[in-house]
Design an enzyme around this catalytic site. Structure first.
Site, PDB file in Angstrom:
ATOM      1  N   LYS A   1       1.953   1.816  -4.028  1.00  0.00           N
ATOM      2  CA  LYS A   1       0.816   1.760  -4.943  1.00  0.00           C
ATOM      3  C   LYS A   1       1.214   1.183  -6.311  1.00  0.00           C
ATOM      4  O   LYS A   1       0.382   0.653  -7.031  1.00  0.00           O
ATOM      5  CB  LYS A   1       0.203   3.146  -5.106  1.00  0.00           C
ATOM      6  CG  LYS A   1      -0.210   3.791  -3.781  1.00  0.00           C
ATOM      7  CD  LYS A   1      -1.665   3.990  -3.645  1.00  0.00           C
ATOM      8  CE  LYS A   1      -2.170   4.506  -2.315  1.00  0.00           C
ATOM      9  NZ  LYS A   1      -1.278   4.646  -1.173  1.00  0.00           N
TER      10      LYS A   1
HETATM   11  C1  LIG Z   1      -1.572   4.333   0.208  1.00  0.00           C
HETATM   12  C2  LIG Z   1      -0.438   4.280   1.173  1.00  0.00           C
HETATM   13  C3  LIG Z   1      -0.564   3.690   2.445  1.00  0.00           C
HETATM   14  C4  LIG Z   1      -1.854   3.112   2.956  1.00  0.00           C
HETATM   15  O1  LIG Z   1      -2.173   1.902   2.341  1.00  0.00           O
HETATM   16  P1  LIG Z   1      -3.666   1.312   2.448  1.00  0.00           P
HETATM   17  O2  LIG Z   1      -3.697   0.144   1.547  1.00  0.00           O
HETATM   18  O3  LIG Z   1      -4.559   2.431   1.954  1.00  0.00           O
HETATM   19  O4  LIG Z   1      -3.912   0.967   3.864  1.00  0.00           O
HETATM   20  C5  LIG Z   1       0.569   3.648   3.266  1.00  0.00           C
HETATM   21  N1  LIG Z   1       1.731   4.190   2.877  1.00  0.00           N
HETATM   22  C6  LIG Z   1       1.889   4.772   1.662  1.00  0.00           C
HETATM   23  C7  LIG Z   1       3.212   5.372   1.309  1.00  0.00           C
HETATM   24  C8  LIG Z   1       0.825   4.829   0.758  1.00  0.00           C
HETATM   25  O5  LIG Z   1       0.997   5.440  -0.437  1.00  0.00           O
END
Ligand SMILES: *Cc1c(COP(=O)(O)O)cnc(C)c1O
Length: 497
Positions: free
Chosen positions: A113
Site C-alpha cells: 500500500k
Molecule cells: C491490500 C493488500 C492486498 C490486496 O490488494 P488489492 O489491490 O486490494 O487487490 C494484498 N496483499 C497485501 C499485503 C495488501 O496489503
C-alpha cells in the site's frame, strides 16, 4: 485526458478533479476515457532508468493536467531512500528462469500500500491547488490494519493536510496496533473505536455524510477526503511498477524487448491487478494476468463462471488483507470491457440488491482471454512458504505465498512456461507468527519482537527497522471511543467548537 464515471459516461472531469472528488456523485468510479499507449522503444529506454524516471514517463500520460514539474515533485517527494529501504524502490528478485518476484514492500509500513499511499498525499494536495480548493484536507480513515498505517505514513507532516485514523479495538494485530499508536507527525491523530471494523467504518461514513459536520468543516476552511483504494490517485501509481519490473528484467538480460510475461497478483480489492491490466492495455507485453485469492475466492469463481456472488461464508485467513468479498475495483474492469456505463450500473445495482450478478457473454469471453485465476487455503499457503524457503532460500509473506501457490498450480495445469512476475505485497516480518509456524517453529507465548528476531535468524533477512524499532517507541495515542463519540474526537482534534 478527461475522466468518466463507470456508472455515467456523461460525467467528465480532469484528473485533478477525479483525485479530489474520489468517487463520482452517482457512486461510480472515475477512470480515464481512453488508455494511453507506450511503444516498445519507450519501454526499452526505461531499462536504463531509475524508478523515479520511469514514474515520470508513465504518470504524465494519465495526469495530463499536471505540469512536468508538479509530477516530478510528487514522485521525488514520495519515492526516496529515506522512505524506501531499497534503492530500486520496487526490486525484482529472480528465483528461477521463470519466476521473478516483484517486491512491493520496501516502503515505511512494509506492505505494498505504500507504493500508492506515499505519493497520494502529494497528488492530492497538488490537485487541490490546481482545482482552486483552498481548504485544509482532513483525511478520515477507518482501518482494519494495513491501510491506516500506510495512510498515516503517507500524510504525516504533509502541508495542508491532517489525518485521523480510527481502528477497531478488537480487530487489528498487536504489531498493527503498535504501528499506529506510536505514529509520529504533527498532523496525525489515531484512536480506537469500541467494536469491530464495521463499527469503525460505519462511524466514519456517518461523519462523512453528516450535513452539520460538513457545514462546520466549511466554516473552518476544512474539507474531508478519503485515502480509500477506489481513488484514481491510488491506482495510477501502481501502473508504474509493472513497467519498472519489465524494464528491470530487460536490463538484467532476463527477457528480450517485446517478450511477453505473465503477471500473478495476490488480490483483494482488485486494485493491484487492475493496474497490471492497464499496463497491458498500454502496450506492456503481457500474456496472462493471474488473479490469486485466498479462501475468500469470489474472484476465482467470477473469472471461471462470469457470475460474481458474494453470498458465501466469510473466512478470516492468515492473509487478512485479502479477506474481502466485494472487490470494488472490479467495477473499473467491467467498464473497460463493456464501455457501457448503463450495463455496469445495472450489475452494481444487482450486487447491492441480491449480492450477485452475471456478466454478458461478451465480457466473460474477454475476461477469460486475459485472466487466469486460482485460490489457496491457509494450509496450502503455509506449505508454499515452507517449499520456497527450502528450495530457494526465499521467505515469502502469507499474501505472496497465496500468489506463489496459485502460480505453481497454474504452471502445473497449463504447462505455460512464460516468464512470470509475481507481485509480493508484504514483508514476511509483518506476519511473523504465520510465516514462522509455516517454517515449523513454535510461536506460542512469544511476543512480537521475539518473533521478529526469530524470523530474522531463520530467514537470514534483517527485520525492517520500521518494525523492530517499535519496541522502543512511545505510545502517543491511547484514546478509546464509543462509536457515537467519534465525531467529538474529530472536532476536538481539529479545534472545532
Ligand atoms: C491490500 C493488500 C492486498 C490486496 O490488494 P488489492 O489491490 O486490494 O487487490 C494484498 N496483499 C497485501 C499485503 C495488501 O496489503
Amino acid at each position: 485526458m478527461r475522466y468518466v464515471s463507470t456508472r455515467d459516461e456523461k460525467v467528465s472531469v480532469s484528473s485533478a478533479e477525479a483525485i479530489v472528488q474520489g468517487l463520482s456523485h452517482e457512486g461510480g468510479l472515475f477512470l480515464p476515457e481512453s488508455i494511453p499507449s507506450v511503444s516498445l522503444d519507450e519501454i526499452g529506454s526505461m531499462a536504463s532508468m531509475t524508478y523515479n524516471e520511469r514514474a515520470k514517463k508513465i504518470l504524465p500520460l494519465f495526469l495530463t493536467d499536471f505540469t512536468a514539474e508538479e509530477i516530478a515533485n510528487c514522485v521525488d517527494s514520495a519515492y526516496t531512500t529515506d522512505n524506501f529501504a531499497s534503492e530500486k524502490i520496487a526490486p525484482v528478485k529472480k528465483l528461477t528462469d521463470e519466476t521473478h518476484v516483484l517486491e512491493l514492500w520496501h516502503g515505511p509500513t512494509c506492505a505494498f500500500k505504500d507504493m500508492a499511499l506515499q505519493i497520494l498525499p502529494y497528488l492530492l494536495t497538488t490537485s487541490m491547488k490546481k482545482t482552486g480548493v483552498d481548504k485544509e484536507v482532513v483525511i478520515l480513515v477507518a482501518t482494519s490494519g494495513d491501510t491506516g498505517k500506510a495512510a498515516l505514513e503517507g500524510f504525516k507532516d504533509v502541508e495542508g493536510t491532517k489525518i485521523i485514523v480510527f481502528y477497531p479495538c478488537d480487530g487489528v494485530s498487536g504489531i498493527q496496533k503498535l504501528q499506529m499508536c506510536t505514529q509520529s507527525g504533527k498532523n496525525v491523530y489515531v484512536a480506537a473505536v469500541k467494536g469491530n471494523f464495521d463499527d469503525a467504518q460505519n462511524g466514519v461514513k456517518a461523519i462523512f455524510t453528516s450535513a452539520e459536520c460538513e457545514k462546520k468543516m466549511a466554516e473552518n476552511k476544512k474539507t474531508f477526503s478519503s485515502a480509500n483504494s477506489i481513488n484514481w490517485g491510488r491506482l495510477v501509481p501502481q501502473i508504474v511498477y509493472y513497467f519498472s519490473a519489465y524494464a528491470d528484467m530487460l536490463s538484467a538480460g532476463d527477457i528480450e524487448l517485446g517478450e511477453k510475461i505473465n503477471v500473478c497478483v495476490p488480490t483483494g480489492n482488485f486494485g493491484n491487478i487492475l493496474a497490471a491490466y492497464y499496463a497491458k492495455c498500454m502496450g506492456l507485453p503481457v500474456n496472462k494476468l493471474i488473479c490469486a485469492s485466498n479462501m475468500n475466492n469470489v474472484l476465482t469463481d467470477f473469472i471461471a463462471s462470469g457470475t460474481y456472488d458474494k453470498n458465501r461464508r466469510f473466512y478470516t485467513t492468515i492473509s487478512p488483507s485479502m479477506d474481502i468479498l466485494i472487490s470494488s475495483n472490479l467495477e473499473r474492469l467491467l467498464y473497460l470491457l463493456s464501455h457501457e456505463s448503463g450495463e455496469v450500473a445495472g450489475y452494481m445495482a444487482q450486487l447491492k440488491e441480491s449480492g450477485k450478478y452475471t456478466v454478458s457473454d461478451a465480457i466473460k469471453e474477454k475476461v477469460t482471454e486475459c485472466f487466469a485465476a486460482g485460490c489457496a487455503s491457509d494450509d496450502e499457503a503455509e506449505k508454499t512458504i515452507g517449499e520456497y524457503v527450502e528450495k530457494f532460500g526465499y521467505t515469502p509473506d502469507t499474501h505472496t505465498a497465496v500468489a506463489l501457490n496459485v502460480y505453481d498450480n497454474y504452471v502445473k495445469t497449463t504447462g505455460d512456461k512464460t516468464k512470470t512476475v509475481i507481485a509480493s505485497t508484504a514483508s514476511p516480518f509483518k506476519f511473523n507468527a504465520a510465516v514462522l509456524s509455516a517454517m515449523g517453529e513454535e510461536t506460542e507465548g512469544k511476543d512480537e519482537f521475539a518473533l521478529l528476531r526469530l524470523l530474522s535468524e531463520r530467514s537470514g533477512m534483517k527485520a525492517p527497522r520500521a518494525l523492530s524499532e517499535l519496541e522502543e517507541k512511545q505510545v502517543r495515542f491511547a484514546d478509546v471511543f464509543e462509536k457515537e463519540k467519534m465525531i467529538d474526537a474529530v472536532y476536538s482534534f481539529l479545534n472545532i467548537e
